[in-house]
Design a protein around this motif. Structure first.
Motif, PDB file in Angstrom:
ATOM      1  N   ASP A  12       0.815  -1.219   0.000  1.00  0.00           N
ATOM      2  CA  ASP A  12       0.000   0.000   0.000  1.00  0.00           C
ATOM      3  C   ASP A  12       0.849   1.269   0.000  1.00  0.00           C
ATOM      4  O   ASP A  12       0.339   2.354  -0.297  1.00  0.00           O
ATOM      5  N   GLN A  13       2.134   1.161   0.303  1.00  0.00           N
ATOM      6  CA  GLN A  13       3.019   2.319   0.315  1.00  0.00           C
ATOM      7  C   GLN A  13       3.722   2.540  -1.029  1.00  0.00           C
ATOM      8  O   GLN A  13       4.404   3.542  -1.208  1.00  0.00           O
ATOM      9  N   ILE A  14       3.566   1.605  -1.939  1.00  0.00           N
ATOM     10  CA  ILE A  14       4.246   1.714  -3.234  1.00  0.00           C
ATOM     11  C   ILE A  14       3.630   2.856  -4.029  1.00  0.00           C
ATOM     12  O   ILE A  14       2.415   2.983  -4.139  1.00  0.00           O
ATOM     13  N   HIS A  15       4.500   3.689  -4.569  1.00  0.00           N
ATOM     14  CA  HIS A  15       4.101   4.856  -5.342  1.00  0.00           C
ATOM     15  C   HIS A  15       5.221   5.179  -6.319  1.00  0.00           C
ATOM     16  O   HIS A  15       6.247   4.499  -6.354  1.00  0.00           O
ATOM     17  N   THR A  16       5.041   6.224  -7.111  1.00  0.00           N
ATOM     18  CA  THR A  16       6.114   6.695  -7.972  1.00  0.00           C
ATOM     19  C   THR A  16       5.951   8.185  -8.202  1.00  0.00           C
ATOM     20  O   THR A  16       4.971   8.790  -7.749  1.00  0.00           O
ATOM     21  N   THR A  17       6.901   8.770  -8.879  1.00  0.00           N
ATOM     22  CA  THR A  17       6.876  10.199  -9.182  1.00  0.00           C
ATOM     23  C   THR A  17       6.241  10.412 -10.559  1.00  0.00           C
ATOM     24  O   THR A  17       6.014   9.458 -11.302  1.00  0.00           O
ATOM     25  N   LYS A  18       5.999  11.654 -10.897  1.00  0.00           N
ATOM     26  CA  LYS A  18       5.483  11.980 -12.229  1.00  0.00           C
ATOM     27  C   LYS A  18       6.471  11.506 -13.294  1.00  0.00           C
ATOM     28  O   LYS A  18       6.072  10.921 -14.302  1.00  0.00           O
ATOM     29  N   MET A  19       7.757  11.747 -13.068  1.00  0.00           N
ATOM     30  CA  MET A  19       8.768  11.276 -14.025  1.00  0.00           C
ATOM     31  C   MET A  19       8.774   9.755 -14.093  1.00  0.00           C
ATOM     32  O   MET A  19       8.957   9.183 -15.162  1.00  0.00           O
ATOM     33  N   GLY A  20       8.560   9.098 -12.951  1.00  0.00           N
ATOM     34  CA  GLY A  20       8.496   7.641 -12.919  1.00  0.00           C
ATOM     35  C   GLY A  20       7.330   7.123 -13.735  1.00  0.00           C
ATOM     36  O   GLY A  20       7.464   6.132 -14.468  1.00  0.00           O
ATOM     37  N   ILE A  21       6.188   7.775 -13.612  1.00  0.00           N
ATOM     38  CA  ILE A  21       5.009   7.376 -14.388  1.00  0.00           C
ATOM     39  C   ILE A  21       5.311   7.459 -15.880  1.00  0.00           C
ATOM     40  O   ILE A  21       5.030   6.529 -16.633  1.00  0.00           O
ATOM     41  N   ASP A  22       5.899   8.577 -16.293  1.00  0.00           N
ATOM     42  CA  ASP A  22       6.232   8.756 -17.711  1.00  0.00           C
ATOM     43  C   ASP A  22       7.213   7.681 -18.186  1.00  0.00           C
ATOM     44  O   ASP A  22       7.056   7.124 -19.272  1.00  0.00           O
ATOM     45  N   VAL A  39      -0.987   3.330 -13.583  1.00  0.00           N
ATOM     46  CA  VAL A  39       0.359   2.789 -13.778  1.00  0.00           C
ATOM     47  C   VAL A  39       0.850   2.157 -12.473  1.00  0.00           C
ATOM     48  O   VAL A  39       1.374   1.046 -12.477  1.00  0.00           O
ATOM     49  N   VAL A  40       0.655   2.833 -11.365  1.00  0.00           N
ATOM     50  CA  VAL A  40       1.061   2.304 -10.061  1.00  0.00           C
ATOM     51  C   VAL A  40       0.245   1.054  -9.739  1.00  0.00           C
ATOM     52  O   VAL A  40       0.804   0.046  -9.302  1.00  0.00           O
ATOM     53  N   GLU A  41      -1.049   1.098  -9.975  1.00  0.00           N
ATOM     54  CA  GLU A  41      -1.903  -0.061  -9.709  1.00  0.00           C
ATOM     55  C   GLU A  41      -1.516  -1.245 -10.597  1.00  0.00           C
ATOM     56  O   GLU A  41      -1.542  -2.390 -10.150  1.00  0.00           O
ATOM     57  N   TYR A  42      -1.164  -0.962 -11.839  1.00  0.00           N
ATOM     58  CA  TYR A  42      -0.705  -2.002 -12.760  1.00  0.00           C
ATOM     59  C   TYR A  42       0.548  -2.678 -12.191  1.00  0.00           C
ATOM     60  O   TYR A  42       0.630  -3.912 -12.155  1.00  0.00           O
ATOM     61  N   TYR A  75      13.655   1.575   0.657  1.00  0.00           N
ATOM     62  CA  TYR A  75      13.445   2.474   1.800  1.00  0.00           C
ATOM     63  C   TYR A  75      12.181   3.306   1.638  1.00  0.00           C
ATOM     64  O   TYR A  75      11.406   3.452   2.571  1.00  0.00           O
ATOM     65  N   SER A  76      11.967   3.840   0.440  1.00  0.00           N
ATOM     66  CA  SER A  76      10.843   4.747   0.207  1.00  0.00           C
ATOM     67  C   SER A  76       9.652   4.067  -0.466  1.00  0.00           C
ATOM     68  O   SER A  76       8.585   4.660  -0.561  1.00  0.00           O
ATOM     69  N   TYR A  77       9.853   2.845  -0.977  1.00  0.00           N
ATOM     70  CA  TYR A  77       8.825   2.108  -1.722  1.00  0.00           C
ATOM     71  C   TYR A  77       8.385   2.862  -2.982  1.00  0.00           C
ATOM     72  O   TYR A  77       7.243   2.775  -3.405  1.00  0.00           O
ATOM     73  N   THR A  78       9.325   3.598  -3.555  1.00  0.00           N
ATOM     74  CA  THR A  78       9.083   4.305  -4.812  1.00  0.00           C
ATOM     75  C   THR A  78       9.449   3.390  -5.977  1.00  0.00           C
ATOM     76  O   THR A  78      10.537   2.827  -5.990  1.00  0.00           O
ATOM     77  N   ILE A  79       8.548   3.277  -6.942  1.00  0.00           N
ATOM     78  CA  ILE A  79       8.875   2.535  -8.157  1.00  0.00           C
ATOM     79  C   ILE A  79       9.820   3.416  -8.952  1.00  0.00           C
ATOM     80  O   ILE A  79       9.465   4.518  -9.372  1.00  0.00           O
TER      81      ILE A  79
END
Length: 86
Positions: A12-22, A39-42, A75-79
């Motif tokens: 549930d903490q997984i996320h990304t940035t706008k640049m990551g989405i692109d 994109v994050v849900e995918y 650490y941040s759970y950022t994709i």
């Protein structure tokens, strides 16, 4: 506890940035996804699949499923990125 369970417990903490989405859209050819959250849900859906092989190397989690590799900061759970395996 199996190491990969740590990532799954924090799904549930997984996320990304706008640049990551692109970057993910471009690398996985997901341009048809209009909503950025899709994109994050995918990626979460792929990570949660029983077929997904998850391992940690250094500061990142690597999630391999079919021909896709998703990289998540441990650490941040950022994709960070996702790409097709060559």
């Amino acid at each position: 506890m199996e190491e990969k369970q740590i990532l799954l417990d924090h799904i549930d903490q997984i996320h990304t940035t706008k640049m990551g989405i692109d970057r993910i859209k471009r690398n996985l050819k997901l341009d048809n996804m209009d909503v950025d959250e899709d994109v994050v849900e995918y990626c979460k859906k792929m990570i949660l699949s029983e077929k997904c092989m998850i391992f940690k190397q250094g500061k990142n989690w690597y999630c391999e499923i079919e021909n896709i590799i998703i990289t998540v900061n441990s650490y941040s759970y950022t994709i960070i990125t996702a790409h097709v395996k060559k």
